[in-house]
Design an enzyme around this catalytic site. Structure first.
Site, PDB file in Angstrom:
ATOM      1  N   GLU A   1       0.860  -1.187   0.000  1.00 37.66           N
ATOM      2  CA  GLU A   1       0.000   0.000   0.000  1.00 37.66           C
ATOM      3  C   GLU A   1       0.890   1.229   0.000  1.00 37.66           C
ATOM      4  O   GLU A   1       1.981   1.203   0.587  1.00 37.66           O
ATOM      5  CB  GLU A   1      -0.903   0.051   1.252  1.00 37.66           C
ATOM      6  CG  GLU A   1      -2.044  -0.925   1.229  1.00 37.66           C
ATOM      7  CD  GLU A   1      -1.662  -2.282   1.810  1.00 37.66           C
ATOM      8  OE1 GLU A   1      -0.618  -2.359   2.488  1.00 37.66           O
ATOM      9  OE2 GLU A   1      -2.386  -3.256   1.590  1.00 37.66           O
TER      10      GLU A   1
ATOM     11  N   TYR B   1       7.562   2.130  -7.594  1.00 38.89           N
ATOM     12  CA  TYR B   1       6.861   0.854  -7.771  1.00 38.89           C
ATOM     13  C   TYR B   1       6.478   0.634  -9.239  1.00 38.89           C
ATOM     14  O   TYR B   1       6.626  -0.464  -9.769  1.00 38.89           O
ATOM     15  CB  TYR B   1       5.617   0.799  -6.875  1.00 38.89           C
ATOM     16  CG  TYR B   1       5.934   1.038  -5.415  1.00 38.89           C
ATOM     17  CD1 TYR B   1       7.052   0.448  -4.821  1.00 38.89           C
ATOM     18  CD2 TYR B   1       5.152   1.884  -4.627  1.00 38.89           C
ATOM     19  CE1 TYR B   1       7.373   0.687  -3.490  1.00 38.89           C
ATOM     20  CE2 TYR B   1       5.467   2.123  -3.293  1.00 38.89           C
ATOM     21  CZ  TYR B   1       6.575   1.524  -2.734  1.00 38.89           C
ATOM     22  OH  TYR B   1       6.899   1.762  -1.428  1.00 38.89           O
TER      23      TYR B   1
HETATM   24  C1  LIG Z   1      10.324   6.206  -1.575  1.00 37.26           C
HETATM   25  C2  LIG Z   1      11.763   5.910  -1.183  1.00 37.26           C
HETATM   26  C3  LIG Z   1      11.811   4.579  -0.411  1.00 37.26           C
HETATM   27  C4  LIG Z   1      12.614   5.774  -2.452  1.00 37.26           C
HETATM   28  O1  LIG Z   1      13.930   5.389  -2.067  1.00 37.26           O
HETATM   29  P1  LIG Z   1      15.185   5.679  -3.011  1.00 37.26           P
HETATM   30  O2  LIG Z   1      16.300   4.804  -2.551  1.00 37.26           O
HETATM   31  O3  LIG Z   1      15.438   7.129  -3.084  1.00 37.26           O
HETATM   32  O4  LIG Z   1      14.647   5.175  -4.423  1.00 37.26           O
HETATM   33  P2  LIG Z   1      15.553   4.723  -5.653  1.00 37.26           P
HETATM   34  O5  LIG Z   1      16.779   5.561  -5.701  1.00 37.26           O
HETATM   35  O6  LIG Z   1      15.738   3.244  -5.622  1.00 37.26           O
HETATM   36  O7  LIG Z   1      14.604   5.130  -6.856  1.00 37.26           O
HETATM   37  C5  LIG Z   1      14.311   4.279  -7.939  1.00 37.26           C
HETATM   38  C6  LIG Z   1      13.369   5.003  -8.863  1.00 37.26           C
HETATM   39  O8  LIG Z   1      12.143   5.318  -8.176  1.00 37.26           O
HETATM   40  C7  LIG Z   1      11.658   6.606  -8.608  1.00 37.26           C
HETATM   41  N1  LIG Z   1      11.750   7.566  -7.506  1.00 37.26           N
HETATM   42  C8  LIG Z   1      12.255   7.368  -6.281  1.00 37.26           C
HETATM   43  N2  LIG Z   1      12.112   8.473  -5.513  1.00 37.26           N
HETATM   44  C9  LIG Z   1      11.506   9.395  -6.293  1.00 37.26           C
HETATM   45  C10 LIG Z   1      11.073  10.727  -6.080  1.00 37.26           C
HETATM   46  N3  LIG Z   1      11.249  11.362  -4.900  1.00 37.26           N
HETATM   47  N4  LIG Z   1      10.476  11.391  -7.098  1.00 37.26           N
HETATM   48  C11 LIG Z   1      10.268  10.777  -8.283  1.00 37.26           C
HETATM   49  N5  LIG Z   1      10.654   9.508  -8.561  1.00 37.26           N
HETATM   50  C12 LIG Z   1      11.264   8.813  -7.568  1.00 37.26           C
HETATM   51  C13 LIG Z   1      12.574   7.015  -9.747  1.00 37.26           C
HETATM   52  O9  LIG Z   1      12.040   6.466 -10.929  1.00 37.26           O
HETATM   53  C14 LIG Z   1      13.872   6.322  -9.363  1.00 37.26           C
HETATM   54  O10 LIG Z   1      14.713   6.114 -10.452  1.00 37.26           O
HETATM   55  P3  LIG Z   1      15.749   7.263 -10.907  1.00 37.26           P
HETATM   56  O11 LIG Z   1      16.404   7.802  -9.667  1.00 37.26           O
HETATM   57  O12 LIG Z   1      16.678   6.528 -11.802  1.00 37.26           O
HETATM   58  O13 LIG Z   1      14.909   8.309 -11.590  1.00 37.26           O
HETATM   59  C15 LIG Z   1      12.368   7.059  -0.334  1.00 37.26           C
HETATM   60  O14 LIG Z   1      12.108   8.294  -0.951  1.00 37.26           O
HETATM   61  C16 LIG Z   1      11.847   7.106   1.082  1.00 37.26           C
HETATM   62  O15 LIG Z   1      12.364   6.428   1.964  1.00 37.26           O
HETATM   63  N6  LIG Z   1      10.780   7.903   1.299  1.00 37.26           N
HETATM   64  C17 LIG Z   1      10.175   8.045   2.637  1.00 37.26           C
HETATM   65  C18 LIG Z   1       9.514   6.748   3.066  1.00 37.26           C
HETATM   66  C19 LIG Z   1       8.465   6.290   2.059  1.00 37.26           C
HETATM   67  O16 LIG Z   1       7.705   7.086   1.537  1.00 37.26           O
HETATM   68  N7  LIG Z   1       8.442   4.969   1.808  1.00 37.26           N
HETATM   69  C20 LIG Z   1       7.486   4.364   0.911  1.00 37.26           C
HETATM   70  C21 LIG Z   1       6.232   4.066   1.653  1.00 37.26           C
HETATM   71  S1  LIG Z   1       5.020   3.286   0.607  1.00 37.26           S
END
Ligand SMILES: CC(C)(COP(=O)(O)OP(=O)(O)OC[C@H]1O[C@@H](n2cnc3c(N)ncnc32)[C@H](O)[C@@H]1OP(=O)(O)O)[C@@H](O)C(=O)NCCC(=O)NCCS
Length: 168
Positions: A111, A123
């Site tokens: 979710e 995702y």
């Molecule tokens: C969401 C989260 C887990 C992503 O972690 P991350 O390690 O930065 O993600 P990744 O580097 O593996 O990203 C992979 C891809 O996802 C997408 N993505 C990730 N974060 C993004 C953002 N802030 N905005 C847009 N696209 C994003 C992009 O397509 C990215 O690829 P790219 O960097 O080559 O463009 C991180 O922002 C986080 O911890 N957020 C707070 C907690 C949260 O919201 N968790 C999810 C709950 S459902």
């Protein structure tokens, strides 16, 4: 499991007790309604996959994932603000996809808040599809917020289990 990401050594391993302070720090920096230490400990006790991704030995992120017979449920995935957009979350999820596929799981669910556009992109980029909405699933400062339900059918995972690439 070890991998090289942006020329730095990474490791994904089960959460240990001494990781909890770092995990809580990331959790509290990332969510308005963070999980408590008790919830993380309960997840470990329940046998969920609780894994940290280490970067140069420091906890950069973590995921909490429930693996049942044919179904995998991602309960929490989070990356420290200073480690974001480096592929850490993608790597954590691919690792769970790999474990799920190897153990015969058919589907992975999660979710996500409808407002969490970055996570939604993450995702979708991995092939998850939006299959529904849970009304008023999450708290907000002023009420409730809907969740999207995303699902990945493992047979649809575009790279397939055998070619999962840990070098992103
Ligand atoms: C969401 C989260 C887990 C992503 O972690 P991350 O390690 O930065 O993600 P990744 O580097 O593996 O990203 C992979 C891809 O996802 C997408 N993505 C990730 N974060 C993004 C953002 N802030 N905005 C847009 N696209 C994003 C992009 O397509 C990215 O690829 P790219 O960097 O080559 O463009 C991180 O922002 C986080 O911890 N957020 C707070 C907690 C949260 O919201 N968790 C999810 C709950 S459902």
């Amino acid at each position: 499991m070890s991998a090289v990401l942006k020329s730095e050594v990474l490791d994904i391993r089960p959460i240990q007790e001494n990781d909890i302070p770092s995990v809580l720090k990331i959790e509290q920096a990332s969510y308005r309604f963070p999980w408590s230490e008790r919830i993380f400990l309960d997840c470990v006790a329940a046998g969920y996959h609780c894994r940290v991704l280490l970067k140069e030995g420091d906890v950069a992120g973590y995921c909490i994932v429930a693996h049942a017979a044919e179904e995998v449920h991602i309960l929490n995935i989070c990356v420290g603000p200073e480690y974001r957009r480096e592929g850490c979350a993608r790597l954590l999820i691919k690792n769970e996809i790999s474990i799920g596929a190897e153990s015969g799981a058919k589907e992975i669910y999660l979710e996500v808040r409808v407002s969490n556009l970055g996570a939604i992109d993450l995702y979708k980029g991995l092939g998850f599809k939006n299959i529904g909405v849970r009304k008023d699933y999450y708290p907000t400062g002023s009420g409730r917020e809907d969740a999207y339900v995303f699902r990945l059918l493992l047979e649809d995972f575009e790279h397939g289990f055998t070619s999962l690439n840990l070098y992103v």
